[in-house]
Design an enzyme around this catalytic site. Structure first.
Site, PDB file in Angstrom:
ATOM      1  N   GLU A   7       0.869  -1.179   0.000  1.00 46.32           N
ATOM      2  CA  GLU A   7       0.000   0.000   0.000  1.00 46.32           C
ATOM      3  C   GLU A   7       0.901   1.223   0.000  1.00 46.32           C
ATOM      4  O   GLU A   7       1.042   1.939   0.989  1.00 46.32           O
ATOM      5  CB  GLU A   7      -0.951   0.049   1.193  1.00 46.32           C
ATOM      6  CG  GLU A   7      -2.010   1.147   1.021  1.00 46.32           C
ATOM      7  CD  GLU A   7      -2.866   1.388   2.234  1.00 46.32           C
ATOM      8  OE1 GLU A   7      -3.031   2.575   2.588  1.00 46.32           O
ATOM      9  OE2 GLU A   7      -3.365   0.426   2.836  1.00 46.32           O
ATOM     10  N   HIS A   9       2.195   4.655  -2.281  1.00 47.28           N
ATOM     11  CA  HIS A   9       1.477   5.562  -3.172  1.00 47.28           C
ATOM     12  C   HIS A   9       2.395   6.450  -4.006  1.00 47.28           C
ATOM     13  O   HIS A   9       3.524   6.747  -3.622  1.00 47.28           O
ATOM     14  CB  HIS A   9       0.539   6.440  -2.349  1.00 47.28           C
ATOM     15  CG  HIS A   9      -0.384   5.640  -1.468  1.00 47.28           C
ATOM     16  ND1 HIS A   9      -1.401   4.866  -1.976  1.00 47.28           N
ATOM     17  CD2 HIS A   9      -0.429   5.489  -0.123  1.00 47.28           C
ATOM     18  CE1 HIS A   9      -2.044   4.285  -0.979  1.00 47.28           C
ATOM     19  NE2 HIS A   9      -1.464   4.638   0.146  1.00 47.28           N
ATOM     20  N   HIS A 159      -9.278   0.652  -0.795  1.00 51.98           N
ATOM     21  CA  HIS A 159      -8.627   1.687   0.002  1.00 51.98           C
ATOM     22  C   HIS A 159      -9.653   2.746   0.405  1.00 51.98           C
ATOM     23  O   HIS A 159     -10.597   3.006  -0.327  1.00 51.98           O
ATOM     24  CB  HIS A 159      -7.508   2.336  -0.822  1.00 51.98           C
ATOM     25  CG  HIS A 159      -6.642   3.278  -0.057  1.00 51.98           C
ATOM     26  ND1 HIS A 159      -6.986   4.590   0.181  1.00 51.98           N
ATOM     27  CD2 HIS A 159      -5.437   3.084   0.529  1.00 51.98           C
ATOM     28  CE1 HIS A 159      -6.025   5.176   0.879  1.00 51.98           C
ATOM     29  NE2 HIS A 159      -5.072   4.288   1.100  1.00 51.98           N
ATOM     30  N   ASP A 284       2.241   2.210   3.842  1.00 50.58           N
ATOM     31  CA  ASP A 284       1.440   3.396   3.518  1.00 50.58           C
ATOM     32  C   ASP A 284       2.359   4.581   3.194  1.00 50.58           C
ATOM     33  O   ASP A 284       2.096   5.721   3.572  1.00 50.58           O
ATOM     34  CB  ASP A 284       0.474   3.764   4.638  1.00 50.58           C
ATOM     35  CG  ASP A 284      -0.761   4.516   4.148  1.00 50.58           C
ATOM     36  OD1 ASP A 284      -0.818   4.851   2.948  1.00 50.58           O
ATOM     37  OD2 ASP A 284      -1.656   4.773   4.962  1.00 50.58           O
TER      38      ASP A 284
END
Length: 321
Positions: A7, A9, A159, A284
């Site tokens: 996860e 980004h 998400h 994250d």
């Protein structure tokens, strides 16, 4: 021991520009704080990974309000971001992999884009940001996307996203400073809404229609490991249309990542509810630092075998990386 995170980004300048036109100042500031790292799909990102001994990032487009755009513009931005991510994966194939971004305003086109991303760009799945214009994914209009995901044998990462305006106003307004924004997002709202979203998918019969479909959720299970037994006890009063128990769908169709949750008690709850075969390490990034995630992973109170599953084994099996 190999370490995979999924996860993680990125953003493109075009997506950030479109997002800034639509989002609140609080959301834009939230993204601005990490914008440089979001835009970096090269040496800076890899150096940050190296410092935390992360071997592979599975990268996805950050939530940028694409669902608020008209369908054609959102579709074009999603396709462009997928092409840019694919170029980075080609440049660093041992360090990066990709999840597709989709514009769900046009579900048939989104399904076609998912097929392109998997079959031509080599992506390992798709990441979807919650609701689209306030509509949950159990709505029949999104069936083509789930049909494509099952046919392609790839997981859907569900998400969180920003709440619809009526929810924001009713639940998160009237607080000082930016507390309402934080409460509506990473402090609380994101997680309980995504947990609700998962229960809606189960209750809708999605997994009876798509028995091979896998869903990934982050943030240590979006509060569901703690609440699934209670949810099942209540929902069972009206789930005669389902073939299995609510908890069975959760334990058999969902994978959970550690993204952004780096304390042991919620991890132990998750471990007891779904087992080590269903937990995947994630950070994250760049919203959470790789170094904090690495420290958490290194200190997990699990066996060496389970640590290997969480660090890389489950991701290798699920994503074929």
């Amino acid at each position: 021991m190999r370490t995979i995170t999924l996860e993680e980004h990125f953003a493109t300048p075009e997506v950030l520009k479109a997002s800034a036109e639509l989002q609140s100042a609080s959301r834009n500031n939230f993204v601005k704080a990490v914008e440089e790292k979001l835009l970096d799909l090269g040496k800076g990102r890899i150096a940050d990974m190296d410092a935390a001994a992360i071997d592979l990032q599975v990268i996805s487009l950050t939530n940028a309000g694409l669902d608020k755009l008209d369908g054609p513009r959102a579709t074009a931005l999603a396709r462009d971001s997928n092409d840019k991510l694919a170029a980075a994966v080609r440049a660093y194939p041992q360090r990066f992999a990709g999840f597709a971004a989709l514009a769900l305003q046009e579900p048939e086109k989104a399904a076609a884009e998912l097929e392109r991303c998997v079959q031509k760009l080599g992506f390992k799945g798709v990441l979807i940001h919650g609701t689209t214009k306030g509509v949950f994914l159990d709505d029949p209009q999104f069936t083509p996307v789930f049909e494509a995901a099952q046919a392609l044998d790839i997981p859907v990462y569900l998400h969180p996203t920003l709440p619809p305006k009526p929810v924001e106003d009713a639940y998160f307004s009237g607080l000082p400073g930016q507390l309402g924004f934080y409460l509506s997002t990473a402090a609380w709202g994101w997680h309980v809404e995504t947990g609700l979203h998962c229960l809606r998918l189960i209750g809708s019969g999605l997994f009876d229609r798509f028995p091979k479909l896998n869903i990934i959720i982050g943030h240590m299970g979006e509060d569901l490991p703690f609440s699934i037994a209670r949810a099942e006890s209540v929902l069972s009063r009206d789930t005669k249309h389902l073939k299995r128990k609510v908890s069975e769908y959760f334990q058999e169709h969902f994978y959970i990542t550690t993204s952004g949750y780096f304390t042991v008690p919620p991890f132990l709850c998750t471990l007891q509810v779904v087992g080590a075969d269903r937990i995947l390490f994630s950070v994250d990034y760049p919203y959470s630092p790789n170094s904090v995630g690495r420290s958490f992973l290194s200190a997990l109170p699990v066996s060496a075998d389970d640590l290997g599953k969480i660090s890389h084994g489950n991701a290798e099996r699920l994503l074929k990386v």
